[in-house]
Design a protein around this motif. Structure first.
Motif, PDB file in Angstrom:
ATOM      1  N   LYS A  23      -8.715 -21.934 -39.584  1.00  0.00           N
ATOM      2  CA  LYS A  23      -8.558 -21.657 -38.140  1.00  0.00           C
ATOM      3  C   LYS A  23      -7.860 -20.318 -37.899  1.00  0.00           C
ATOM      4  CE  LYS A  23      -8.518 -26.496 -36.722  1.00  0.00           C
ATOM      5  NZ  LYS A  23      -8.685 -27.104 -38.064  1.00  0.00           N
ATOM      6  N   GLN A  24      -8.295 -19.331 -38.645  1.00  0.00           N
ATOM      7  CA  GLN A  24      -7.767 -17.977 -38.484  1.00  0.00           C
ATOM      8  C   GLN A  24      -8.787 -16.997 -39.057  1.00  0.00           C
ATOM      9  OE1 GLN A  24      -4.273 -18.623 -41.148  1.00  0.00           O
ATOM     10  NE2 GLN A  24      -5.124 -17.015 -42.450  1.00  0.00           N
ATOM     11  N   LYS A  25      -8.665 -15.733 -38.650  1.00  0.00           N
ATOM     12  CA  LYS A  25      -9.534 -14.698 -39.201  1.00  0.00           C
ATOM     13  C   LYS A  25      -8.801 -13.959 -40.314  1.00  0.00           C
ATOM     14  CE  LYS A  25     -13.146 -14.066 -36.214  1.00  0.00           C
ATOM     15  NZ  LYS A  25     -14.478 -14.354 -36.699  1.00  0.00           N
ATOM     16  N   GLU A  53       3.721 -19.513 -36.924  1.00  0.00           N
ATOM     17  CA  GLU A  53       2.571 -19.789 -36.044  1.00  0.00           C
ATOM     18  C   GLU A  53       1.430 -20.475 -36.798  1.00  0.00           C
ATOM     19  OE1 GLU A  53       2.253 -19.261 -32.680  1.00  0.00           O
ATOM     20  OE2 GLU A  53       4.401 -18.868 -32.820  1.00  0.00           O
ATOM     21  N   ILE A  55      -0.052 -19.387 -39.616  1.00  0.00           N
ATOM     22  CA  ILE A  55      -1.001 -18.444 -40.210  1.00  0.00           C
ATOM     23  C   ILE A  55      -0.706 -18.275 -41.702  1.00  0.00           C
ATOM     24  CG2 ILE A  55      -1.875 -16.053 -40.147  1.00  0.00           C
ATOM     25  CD1 ILE A  55      -2.493 -17.569 -37.586  1.00  0.00           C
ATOM     26  N   MET A 193      -2.008 -10.645 -33.633  1.00  0.00           N
ATOM     27  CA  MET A 193      -2.292 -12.063 -33.367  1.00  0.00           C
ATOM     28  C   MET A 193      -3.668 -12.263 -32.715  1.00  0.00           C
ATOM     29  SD  MET A 193      -0.856 -14.547 -34.515  1.00  0.00           S
ATOM     30  CE  MET A 193      -0.850 -16.294 -34.181  1.00  0.00           C
ATOM     31  N   LYS A 197      -6.577 -14.748 -34.386  1.00  0.00           N
ATOM     32  CA  LYS A 197      -6.852 -16.027 -33.712  1.00  0.00           C
ATOM     33  C   LYS A 197      -8.139 -15.990 -32.889  1.00  0.00           C
ATOM     34  CE  LYS A 197      -4.185 -19.339 -34.910  1.00  0.00           C
ATOM     35  NZ  LYS A 197      -4.842 -20.470 -35.563  1.00  0.00           N
ATOM     36  N   LYS A 198      -9.101 -15.180 -33.359  1.00  0.00           N
ATOM     37  CA  LYS A 198     -10.364 -15.060 -32.602  1.00  0.00           C
ATOM     38  C   LYS A 198     -11.348 -16.195 -32.907  1.00  0.00           C
ATOM     39  CE  LYS A 198     -11.611 -10.867 -33.537  1.00  0.00           C
ATOM     40  NZ  LYS A 198     -12.027  -9.470 -33.644  1.00  0.00           N
TER      41      LYS A 198
END
Ligand code: ADP
Length: 199
Positions: A23-25, A53, A55, A193, A197-198
């Motif tokens: 759930k992150q790029k 956060e 990540i 961020m 988070k895209k």
């Protein structure tokens, strides 16, 4: 008969699948600047903020990599090049896996940083120039390296008898004699961020 009887299982998983899992790029944050400019300090502060956060990150730090992966490399122009090339390839592996790699290396020339950017890919590369002046870095001298370089004990030291070229491609420029660690890392956090988070 084809030997490829399980085509679905025989291909590598694509990056988007891993990014969806995390759930992150993936991204490479590339700090550049003189020794003692604050690259590692900011990398550590940023990593903690991102961790809070949720990540996933990996810091690639000068001392860590030079003691391990690149322990046979010195500080000649050729070895500096190879050092950065390998770090860029490692950064690419992490970002291809959806992880945020934070690299903290002097990477002294625009050419060397361009090589890193070309390996990693422009869209995955966020360059931060830690522009703290030589005067301030030398005053800080946390490891006594500038003193040794001035005495000629260490040769080819960036800023003393090896060149540092100010970045011409930074997405962010931070002078840590102006910004305290917390403010600087908050500034970086705010910029990156939205890129992470895209998903
Ligand atoms: P580099 O990784 O660029 O060689 P380091 O992060 O190892 O630099 O060292 C920077 C030194 O400067 C540390 O001793 C750190 O405590 C000090 N420092 C003082 N103010 C700042 C600041 N605002 N940001 C980052 N480092 C700072």
């Amino acid at each position: 008969m084809s030997t490829n009887i399980f085509p679905d299982r025989d291909t590598f998983l694509e990056r988007p699948a891993k990014e969806a899992l995390l759930k992150q790029k993936g991204l490479v944050i590339w700090f550049t600047g003189l020794s003692a400019s604050g690259k590692s300090t900011l990398a550590i502060a940023l990593e903690r903020k991102l961790y809070a956060e949720g990540i996933l990150t990996q810091v690639l730090d000068g001392d860590k990599i030079r003691n391990g992966l690149n322990n046979k490399l010195g500080f000649s122009a050729e070895d500096r090049n190879e050092n950065i090339r390998r770090i860029a390839e490692v950064g690419k592996l992490f970002s291809d896996c959806g992880v945020v790699a934070i690299s903290a290396f002097i990477s002294p020339t625009n050419a060397i940083r361009r090589m890193a950017r070309d390996i990693i890919g422009e869209e995955n590369f966020f360059e931060i120039y830690v522009s703290t002046s030589l005067e301030v870095c030398e005053q800080r001298d946390p490891k006594g390296l500038y003193k040794k370089a001035r005495e000629g004990v260490i040769k080819n030291f960036t800023g003393i008898d090896a060149p540092y070229e100010a970045s011409d491609h930074a997405s962010l420029v931070i002078d840590t004699s102006v910004y305290p660690v917390e403010e600087a890392s908050e500034l970086i956090f705010g910029k990156i961020m939205p890129m992470i988070k895209k998903v």
